[in-house]
Design an enzyme around this catalytic site. Structure first.
Site, short mmCIF file in Angstrom:
data_model
loop_
_atom_site.label_atom_id
_atom_site.label_comp_id
_atom_site.label_asym_id
_atom_site.label_seq_id
_atom_site.Cartn_x
_atom_site.Cartn_y
_atom_site.Cartn_z
N TRP A 156 12.63 94.93 24.74
CA TRP A 156 13.03 93.55 24.43
C TRP A 156 12.10 92.88 23.43
CZ3 TRP A 156 17.79 93.13 25.65
CH2 TRP A 156 18.29 93.78 26.78
N ARG A 243 7.69 78.31 26.00
CA ARG A 243 8.73 77.74 26.86
C ARG A 243 9.25 76.43 26.31
NH1 ARG A 243 5.28 79.95 31.94
NH2 ARG A 243 6.24 82.04 31.93
N ARG A 268 43.23 67.72 21.57
CA ARG A 268 44.12 68.45 22.47
C ARG A 268 44.89 67.45 23.33
NH1 ARG A 268 47.15 72.98 23.47
NH2 ARG A 268 47.09 73.57 25.67
N GLU A 363 11.18 84.73 28.38
CA GLU A 363 9.97 83.90 28.44
C GLU A 363 9.79 83.27 29.82
OE1 GLU A 363 8.74 81.66 25.07
OE2 GLU A 363 9.90 82.90 23.69
#
Length: 380
Positions: A156, A243, A268, A363
């Site tokens: 990763w 973070r 819509r 993380e």
């Protein structure tokens, strides 16, 4: 505490928004579908100063604060979460790590090209057997004269197949556990470093994540980041800062999904009127907007605390936890508001949904964030 962006930060937001709307949005769906690396866009991000937002000017950066950095990642991710994570890794994991822990020689030779966008960085901690248990490193580094010889496999590694420099965590003394971990600034062009595979991922597909192998890979001792045994401290320090970036990424994903849903509900029609006029839809939009604002305030507060030199560990984990779970919730609701169209790749909300999930995982998973927060609020 003032979390309202300044005039300069608003101008920065407008600049990044114009860039992603004009340059990234036209190709984001194709790049996601085909997992195409956005090389030209990464180059342009470097030219705009987005790859070293908070790095000092003397080391090639834009010398802005972390609030500005959060705004950059938020705006990139509002349109393209892959660009957001590519920039986040380079900024808060790599550039921040080298500026805080590196020697002057490392800053001059490696940080300047990374912060100025002339080179790209990656961060490598996870292994096949070391995810949340980051101390369970099996990749080894053994001193041999003026070099270290590294052997092992890493998982990763975001940006790995295009990175010039990788902050690579290794075990130099297995008997010491976490205190035996040492960080290196690996040159990916050196012999012994190879890409095993590029992961075929659910989301953020334009940002490549790789498994990488190191076979008798030699790193000069001057490329050791910090002292032997300081690697775990370095990793945790940069992840705390990172973070904030992932919270901002999640915030941007949520904002993008909300904007798409809001626009869709205005055009819509069902039973002769736009669906946003139905109370159930209106209440869902209200909840989306409220959660996003709360996530933004948590993220900006964490960035503000870092800028003020205050302890921000708990705040960064709170921001990352809440923003990532908000992104997942908002993206899910956005698909629901689109009905069956939300399940189609013709609409951006299905990509928002896929992109949001990883923000609850990398993380530090949501479970790890809760562990960090619980320890912070009960210590002492």
């Amino acid at each position: 505490m003032q979390f309202q962006p300044s005039d300069d930060q608003q101008m920065l937001r407008a600049m990044v928004r114009q860039f992603v709307e004009q340059e990234a949005r036209p190709t984001v769906a194709e790049r996601d579908e085909q997992a195409l690396w956005p090389g030209e866009l990464v180059r342009k991000m470097g030219e705009l100063g987005l790859m070293g937002v908070a790095v000092s000017e003397e080391y090639g950066g834009a010398a802005l604060d972390y609030m500005s950095y959060a705004i950059v990642i938020e705006e990139l991710s509002r349109v393209d979460a892959s660009l957001g994570v590519i920039a986040s890794v380079n900024n808060s994991l790599v550039c921040y790590g080298i500026e805080k822990f590196g020697s002057d020689a490392q800053r001059q030779e490696l940080l300047i090209p990374l912060a100025s966008g002339r080179a790209l960085g990656a961060f490598s901690l996870s292994e096949p057997g070391a995810g949340s248990d980051a101390a369970a490193q099996k990749t080894t580094a053994v001193r041999d004269g003026d070099d270290y010889v590294i052997n092992g496999v890493k998982n990763w590694v975001t940006n790995g197949d295009h990175a010039d420099t990788i902050i690579l965590m290794t075990m130099t003394d297995p008997s010491k556990g976490a205190k035996g971990i040492t960080a290196f600034l690996a040159d990916t062009r050196a012999p012994g470093c190879s890409i095993v595979k590029v992961e075929n991922k659910l989301g953020i597909r334009s940002a490549h994540s790789c498994q990488m192998a190191y076979d008798s890979f030699r790193v000069p001792a001057w490329r050791r980041l910090g002292e032997e045994g300081q690697g775990f401290k370095i990793a945790m320090t940069v992840l705390n800062a990172g973070r904030i970036g992932i919270a901002a990424q999640a915030l941007g994903i949520a904002q993008g999904a909300y904007e798409a849903a809001l626009a869709y509900t205005k055009v819509r029609e069902q039973f002769g009127k736009p669906i946003h006029e139905f109370q159930a839809v209106g209440f869902t939009l209200a909840d989306m907007a409220t959660r996003i604002k709360a996530a933004r305030l948590l993220t900006y507060e964490a960035a503000w605390r870092k800028d003020q030199g205050l302890d921000y560990v708990k705040d960064a984990s709170m921001a990352k936890l809440f923003a990532s779970e908000t992104a997942m919730w908002v993206a899910t609701k956005a698909i629901q508001l689109h009905g069956s169209n939300g399940y189609s790749k013709e609409y951006p909300v299905e990509r928002n949904f896929r992109d949001a999930k990883i923000t609850e995982i990398y993380e530090g998973t949501s479970e790890i964030q809760r562990l960090v927060i619980s320890r912070e609020i009960t210590k002492g």
